[in-house]
Design an enzyme around this catalytic site. Structure first.
Site, PDB file in Angstrom:
ATOM      1  N   ARG A 380       0.827  -1.214   0.000  1.00  0.00           N
ATOM      2  CA  ARG A 380       0.000   0.000   0.000  1.00  0.00           C
ATOM      3  C   ARG A 380       0.862   1.266   0.000  1.00  0.00           C
ATOM      4  O   ARG A 380       0.370   2.346  -0.302  1.00  0.00           O
ATOM      5  CB  ARG A 380      -0.932  -0.015   1.211  1.00  0.00           C
ATOM      6  CG  ARG A 380      -1.981   1.065   1.191  1.00  0.00           C
ATOM      7  CD  ARG A 380      -3.151   0.784   2.106  1.00  0.00           C
ATOM      8  NE  ARG A 380      -2.758   0.417   3.448  1.00  0.00           N
ATOM      9  CZ  ARG A 380      -3.617   0.096   4.412  1.00  0.00           C
ATOM     10  NH1 ARG A 380      -4.919   0.083   4.145  1.00  0.00           N
ATOM     11  NH2 ARG A 380      -3.219  -0.229   5.618  1.00  0.00           N
ATOM     12  N   VAL A 502      -9.990   2.690  -3.495  1.00  0.00           N
ATOM     13  CA  VAL A 502      -9.484   1.315  -3.429  1.00  0.00           C
ATOM     14  C   VAL A 502      -8.398   1.172  -2.357  1.00  0.00           C
ATOM     15  O   VAL A 502      -7.835   2.145  -1.886  1.00  0.00           O
ATOM     16  CB  VAL A 502      -8.949   0.863  -4.802  1.00  0.00           C
ATOM     17  CG1 VAL A 502     -10.042   0.932  -5.838  1.00  0.00           C
ATOM     18  CG2 VAL A 502      -7.768   1.729  -5.241  1.00  0.00           C
ATOM     19  N   GLU A 503      -8.116  -0.075  -1.985  1.00  0.00           N
ATOM     20  CA  GLU A 503      -7.142  -0.442  -0.949  1.00  0.00           C
ATOM     21  C   GLU A 503      -7.400   0.298   0.365  1.00  0.00           C
ATOM     22  O   GLU A 503      -6.481   0.788   1.006  1.00  0.00           O
ATOM     23  CB  GLU A 503      -5.703  -0.192  -1.441  1.00  0.00           C
ATOM     24  CG  GLU A 503      -5.251  -1.207  -2.476  1.00  0.00           C
ATOM     25  CD  GLU A 503      -3.772  -1.127  -2.786  1.00  0.00           C
ATOM     26  OE1 GLU A 503      -3.044  -0.437  -2.047  1.00  0.00           O
ATOM     27  OE2 GLU A 503      -3.350  -1.760  -3.756  1.00  0.00           O
ATOM     28  N   GLY A 504      -8.647   0.370   0.738  1.00  0.00           N
ATOM     29  CA  GLY A 504      -9.033   1.051   1.970  1.00  0.00           C
ATOM     30  C   GLY A 504      -9.548   2.434   1.659  1.00  0.00           C
ATOM     31  O   GLY A 504      -8.769   3.342   1.351  1.00  0.00           O
TER      32      GLY A 504
END
Length: 833
Positions: A380, A502-504
């Site tokens: 991330r 996206v990704e949290g």
């Protein structure tokens, strides 16, 4: 004299707390002072109460040093209370907290960051192979990309681009060389994604996903040797295109609610009965799914028949499934807003897979969430932050150039005070974002997996990109809102929500993860206390709790004292590791670090387990932590770059803005304190003489804007690493016009002074001719002015498309017009000139 002796007593205690002198040493110092003052009474009339005060204080501290006594009187009683009020963590929460490592975030939570330790970290660097790849295959790939063709006509990457990426290892950057990969550093991975994103977002995402959280990353860390030997070479060559399916309609941010499941059972595989799982899933938003050949899948493993033991819910598990497996369905394609990278759903019903298709084999069953969180702690920090920085750098380069090229009221629009403000925000934010990106990549390449810092990077750099693009759109005006091959901003603007989501999702990341996870992981005592009280209540747990509790008391007391003394002295009590105009920023950050740590502890003390649900307070504390980290990164970058004088405006803007944000975030916490009166008292301690920071000054704003409006080494450093087109395309024309406009400026000023008219792309032919004939400019200068004005006209132009109103063509030919079918394709696809 009484006041003097009282001041000596108080100051002694404050200094011991400020410098965090260990307890036993503090007792020894106070005992020595007590003895000294007792002996001095023979030579000087020292009050008895003063000597007794030192003696009582020393005896009290000595009592705290006797661990069995303090456990009996204090910590054992608090241990029982803590066990009752401490909130229980779900398995996914616990695994998320335990994932990754802590790094500079722990220093910021300490209230006493060790700046020399930060400055000793290596500067960002690439090896020769990585540089050659960036200057060779990556540059060639960027030249192959036509953003308008990809986004509006093909809605996919051209086939030659897909093949070029396969042939040149673009899908193998994280795979070790022994398996045919490039084995790039995190810095090189980021550099490739950033440069590619500045040319075309779809290509960047296509390369980014196989090199981020997905089958390749999971296989390297958790796969069996057989799985690695089979799949990694195929992934490296591009023979296999991977995707990873995590999100489902019922489980987005709340992955623990995942309904997708696999039931342990026996089934037939390759003609034999084997132990495996029968999977059912419904996933969506899966990048590369429409073109994937290998599906990574996260699901909850269940063992209702007890084939593996007594436990029925085995937890989240990850598997690798070839897309050609019977029952695997790849659904229709999703179309992400503003981009055309491959994305879509995948489903399956009662799909049987053998146990050895689980990543890591049967022994890894139930460890999927831990595996994902460990990988996310690193991944991330690379992909989405690189996209964000690419957006900021492109906004800085293109908007600065456009603001110099475009004139209104006979003045480049970049010289207007109202335009200087958004220009400076673009420049300052980009400098700050890139600094945070590079510092975090250094940590990754040292083997760290900084989960909290990766969340900070993901949130702050994608949000920073959003603000940079919005400011760029405001400055471009009409140029930015007309779509076509000449518009280099529209796609970046339209696709902003993708990286935000996206990704949290950023809202969740800010309000729950950055501080909520950070305070537990990076706080020096909190995780020890939580572990002790949530485990078995034995004597060992009580001893661990006792040590952590009294360490916590000393830590909080020290930060209280440090906040007060640094506030009273204007941060002058703490040294800076450097000298120069930026040295004061280190002192202010140290002061705010102590204030942040102290306020955090008080909030947690008052709210306890309820803090988990106070997301607005958590978000404000997250903002403070974010800017403490990014400000640290800017100072580190300035040193790594050799303290270039030309970069001082960027550093100054970034530091002034971050310090002001930290101050206002802490103030927001204090003004919404659980106990309002206590909040006002803490504010008085932390800000005894008012608020010290005011944000960027007008002078700083003008300096940063000016930097973007001219060619310089500072501007080149700010925008380094992105693709600079020399083709006759939208961005290439801006670069060419910017250079020509700057080169033509002296001649145009001479024409204006002599002929009292400003040159523009409408009148330039006549003015240039008159100026040349009268000797105001040379023929060479005249040529440059002509070229500059023609190039400017091309930059300012927007696209036009042919349009025939419905029915006009039919009427002109004398034919009746039937009612049009709104679903029918147009007879002729409009083409841009």
């Amino acid at each position: 004299m009484t006041a003097l002796f009282l001041a000596i007593l108080v100051l002694s205690l404050l200094l011991l707390a400020y410098y965090r002198i260990p307890l036993l040493i503090s007792i020894a110092i106070l005992a020595g002072l007590t003895f000294a003052f007792t002996e001095l009474r023979h030579f000087y009339p020292i009050p008895g109460w003063f000597r007794w005060s030192f003696g009582i204080t020393t005896a009290s501290l000595a009592g705290f040093a006797i661990k069995p006594l303090r456990r009996l009187l204090i910590s054992n009683r608090l241990f029982s209370i803590y066990r009752k009020v401490m909130p229980k963590l779900s398995t996914t929460e616990r695994e998320a907290l335990e994932a990754g490592t802590i790094w500079w975030d722990a220093e910021l939570f300490s209230g006493k960051p060790r700046w020399r330790r930060l400055l000793r970290q290596p500067a960002p660097t690439l090896n020769e192979a990585e540089k050659a790849f960036i200057d060779g295959p990556l540059e060639e790939l960027c030249l192959m990309l036509d953003d308008w063709e990809i986004s509006d006509q093909l809605q996919d990457l051209p086939a030659p681009v897909w093949q070029f990426m396969r042939d040149n290892g673009f899908f193998s950057m994280i795979i070790p060389r022994e398996y045919g990969g490039l084995e790039f550093s995190a810095q090189a991975n980021s550099a490739v994604v950033m440069k590619l994103a500045s040319a075309n977002l779809t290509a960047a995402v296509t390369v980014m996903v196989p090199n981020s959280l997905g089958p390749g990353e999971l296989l390297m860390h958790y796969g069996t040797q057989q799985q690695r030997e089979y799949y990694l070479p195929r992934l490296a060559s591009g023979e296999e295109i991977p995707c990873f399916a995590l999100t489902s309609p019922l489980a987005g941010s709340d992955a623990g609610a995942m309904p997708d499941h696999g039931i342990v059972c026996k089934g037939e595989f390759e003609g034999q009965e084997v132990l495996g799982l029968k999977l059912s899933w419904d996933k969506r938003y899966i990048t590369l799914a429409p073109v994937a050949t290998l599906l990574g899948l996260a699901f909850r493993a269940l063992d209702p028949d007890g084939l593996l033991g007594d436990k029925q819910d085995l937890g989240i598990t990850c598997a690798l499934i070839p897309v050609g497996t019977p029952g695997v369905e790849i659904g229709n394609r999703h179309m992400p807003v503003g981009a055309v990278f491959m994305n879509g759903p995948t489903r399956g019903e009662d799909v049987f897979i053998p146990m050895d298709w689980l990543i890591g084999g049967q022994q890894r069953i139930g460890q999927g969430w831990r595996m994902l969180m460990q990988s996310l702690a690193a991944g991330r920090a690379i992909s989405l932050p690189s996209l964000g920085v690419a957006g900021g750098k492109m906004a800085a380069m293109m908007t600065g150039a456009y603001a110099r090229i475009r004139t209104q009221f006979d003045v480049p629009i970049g010289y207007f005070g109202g335009v200087e403000e958004p220009l400076s925000r673009i420049g300052g934010r980009t400098y700050r974002m890139d600094s945070a990106r590079m510092l975090t990549l250094v940590a990754l390449d040292k083997g760290e997996k900084p989960g909290v810092l990766s969340a900070i990077n993901k949130y702050a750099l994608t949000e920073g990109c959003r603000h940079c693009i919005l400011d760029a759109m405001d400055i471009h005006g009409g140029k930015g809102i007309i779509q076509g091959p000449n518009n280099y901003l529209a796609r970046a603007y339209q696709s902003l929500p993708i990286s935000i989501t996206v990704e949290g999702a950023n809202i969740l990341t800010r309000s729950m993860i950055i501080f909520g996870q950070g305070v537990i992981r990076a706080h020096p005592c909190l995780l020890k206390e939580m572990t002790a009280v949530t485990g078995i209540a034995n004597s060992k747990a009580r001893r661990v709790f006792d040590n952590a509790l009294f360490e916590h008391i000393g830590y909080t007391t020290s930060n209280l004292v440090r906040s007060l003394l640094l506030g009273l002295t204007g941060s002058r009590m703490t040294p800076a590791p450097v000298r120069g105009p930026h040295a004061g920023y280190y002192r202010l950050l140290t002061r705010f670090s102590a204030a942040f740590a102290f306020i955090s502890d008080i909030v947690l003390l008052l709210l306890g387990g309820k803090f988990k649900f106070k997301e607005k307070l958590s978000g404000r504390l997250a903002d403070a932590l974010i800017h403490l980290y990014m400000a640290s990164a800017m100072l580190k970058r300035f040193e790594d770059d050799g303290r270039p004088k030309g970069d001082l405006p960027l550093l100054t803007w970034g530091m002034q803005d971050s310090l002001y944000t930290i101050q206002q975030s802490l103030l927001g916490v204090l003004r919404n304190f659980p106990v309002p009166l206590l909040g006002r008292l803490v504010q008085l301690l932390v800000f005894p003489f008012g608020l010290p920071c005011k944000g960027p000054t007008d002078k700083t704003v003008k300096s940063v804007a000016k930097l973007l409006l001219d060619e310089s080494e500072s501007r080149d450093r700010l925008t380094s690493g992105i693709y600079i087109s020399d083709k006759d395309d939208a961005t290439g024309r801006v670069h060419k016009a910017f250079h020509l406009v700057l080169k033509a400026a002296p001649a145009e000023r001479a024409i204006k002074n002599a002929l009292k008219q400003t040159v523009n792309f409408v009148n330039y032919e006549g003015l240039v001719k008159r100026a040349t004939e009268s000797g105001v400019i040379t023929e060479e200068q005249a040529t440059i002015v002509r070229l500059a004005q023609r190039a400017s006209a091309r930059v300012i132009a927007v696209d036009e498309f042919p349009f025939t109103p419905p029915g006009i063509a039919a009427k002109s030919s004398g034919k009746e017009t039937e009612e049009s079918d709104p679903t029918a394709a147009p007879a002729e696809q409009p083409k841009a000139p």
